[in-house]
Design an enzyme around this catalytic site. Structure first.
Site, PDB file in Angstrom:
ATOM      1  N   ASP A  79      58.824   6.465 110.047  1.00 32.39           N
ATOM      2  CA  ASP A  79      57.507   6.117 110.546  1.00 32.39           C
ATOM      3  C   ASP A  79      56.666   7.392 110.596  1.00 32.39           C
ATOM      4  OD1 ASP A  79      56.097   3.720 112.081  1.00 32.39           O
ATOM      5  OD2 ASP A  79      55.584   5.593 113.110  1.00 32.39           O
ATOM      6  N   GLU A 111      52.559   2.026 108.574  1.00 29.94           N
ATOM      7  CA  GLU A 111      53.046   3.360 108.195  1.00 29.94           C
ATOM      8  C   GLU A 111      54.567   3.439 108.318  1.00 29.94           C
ATOM      9  OE1 GLU A 111      51.076   2.578 110.744  1.00 29.94           O
ATOM     10  OE2 GLU A 111      51.386   3.869 112.497  1.00 29.94           O
TER      11      GLU A 111
END
Ligand SMILES: [Mg+2]
Length: 310
Positions: free
Chosen positions: A182, A225
């Site tokens: 992430d 993301e």
């Protein structure tokens, strides 16, 4: 595909040498690659070998009848074949039976060569349409499994792939790792430099992931993301340094947005399993996610490994 495309394969089936010759003459000079079968058995062999686009078959033959042949062709897994029954039977009830069995068209003997060619031309059109549809379906299937921004497989594709890999890993006893990544403080990239900058960072991260992924592994974008990798054949001592190199490589990139230089980091959580018991991908993901949160809590730009599941 147009008339100028590759020539279509045509299989002509007739036990009569006279009719084979008549068909051969009618097709002369046309863009077809023609093979001939003398009976139904030979036709089935040639059909399996050459996967013809168009089959023109006589009805009455000593072994397998044209009607049986049509049914066998319709039962096959091959791409659509356009079938024309060529028959001296003009009884309408029989014609209906032939079409119901799966023939696309029929012609009665003796045939007119011009009409014969026109009917095959119809078959050519159908086959070309069919090919176009199949090609577009393939593209659609691929698009449905690809993340359009990064070109990486999407969540759906990864899930399908991972389930297969997990079964293989448990069958052969090699370790399998699920790595969740992430990007850190990604919202601030979008806020400070705009969404184009954010997209560029996502694409760059995808590129780094792709660069470290071997052919036997997969990486993809889960959404937002968040990215995922599934690695196999890396042992417990090897997994941390492998992922940490990736972390370092990405963190060392310098992005230029407007007049500003910026770097972006990512956090990683790893969960793995090794053993005969088949693990659930969703469970591995959950454990990787917990490790990822530990990496975030630990200050970001870190790799955390969950204990290997036996
Ligand atoms: Mg015959």
């Amino acid at each position: 595909m147009s008339q100028s495309g590759p020539s279509l394969q045509v299989l002509v089936v007739d036990d009569s040498p006279v009719y084979r010759e008549l068909v051969s003459q009618a097709l002369q000079g046309q863009d077809y690659s023609v093979t001939f079968a003398k009976n139904g058995r030979e036709a089935l062999e040639l059909f399996a070998q050459t996967a013809p686009h168009i089959v023109i078959t006589d009805w009455m033959m000593p072994d397998v009848s044209g009607l049986d042949l049509v049914q066998r062709i319709r039962g096959s897994e091959l791409a659509y074949t356009y079938v024309i029954l060529l028959t001296s039977i003009s009884d309408k009830a029989m014609v209906v039976k032939g079409l119901a069995a799966g023939a696309d068209d029929y012609l009665t003997k003796p045939f007119d060569p011009g009409e014969f060619c026109a009917r095959i031309g119809v078959g050519r059109r159908i086959i070309c349409l069919q090919r176009d549809i199949e090609a577009k379906n393939l593209l659609l299937q691929e698009a449905a499994r690809t993340d359009s921004l990064t070109g990486l497989p999407n969540r759906r594709a990864i899930e399908e792939w991972a389930e297969r890999q997990i079964r293989g890993a448990s069958r052969h006893g090699y370790p399998l790792w699920v790595i969740l990544a992430d990007l850190d403080s990604f919202k601030s990239v979008n806020d400070n430099y705009g969404h184009d900058a954010g997209d560029l960072v996502l694409q760059k991260f995808a590129e780094v992931l792709r660069g470290t992924t071997r052919a036997s592994d997969i990486c993809g974008r889960m959404g937002g993301e968040e990215f995922v990798m599934v690695l196999t054949h890396v042992d417990q001592n090897g997994i941390f340094p492998t992922v940490d190199r990736l972390r370092e490589q990405f963190a060392s990139l310098v992005f230029r947005f407007g007049g500003n230089s910026a770097s972006v980091t990512a956090s990683f959580g790893i969960a793995g399993f090794q053993g005969r018991e088949i693990a659930e991908f969703s469970q591995l993901l959950r454990r990787a996610d917990e490790a990822l949160y530990a990496a975030k809590r630990g200050g970001r730009n870190r790799v955390e490994v969950a204990v290997l599941q036996p």
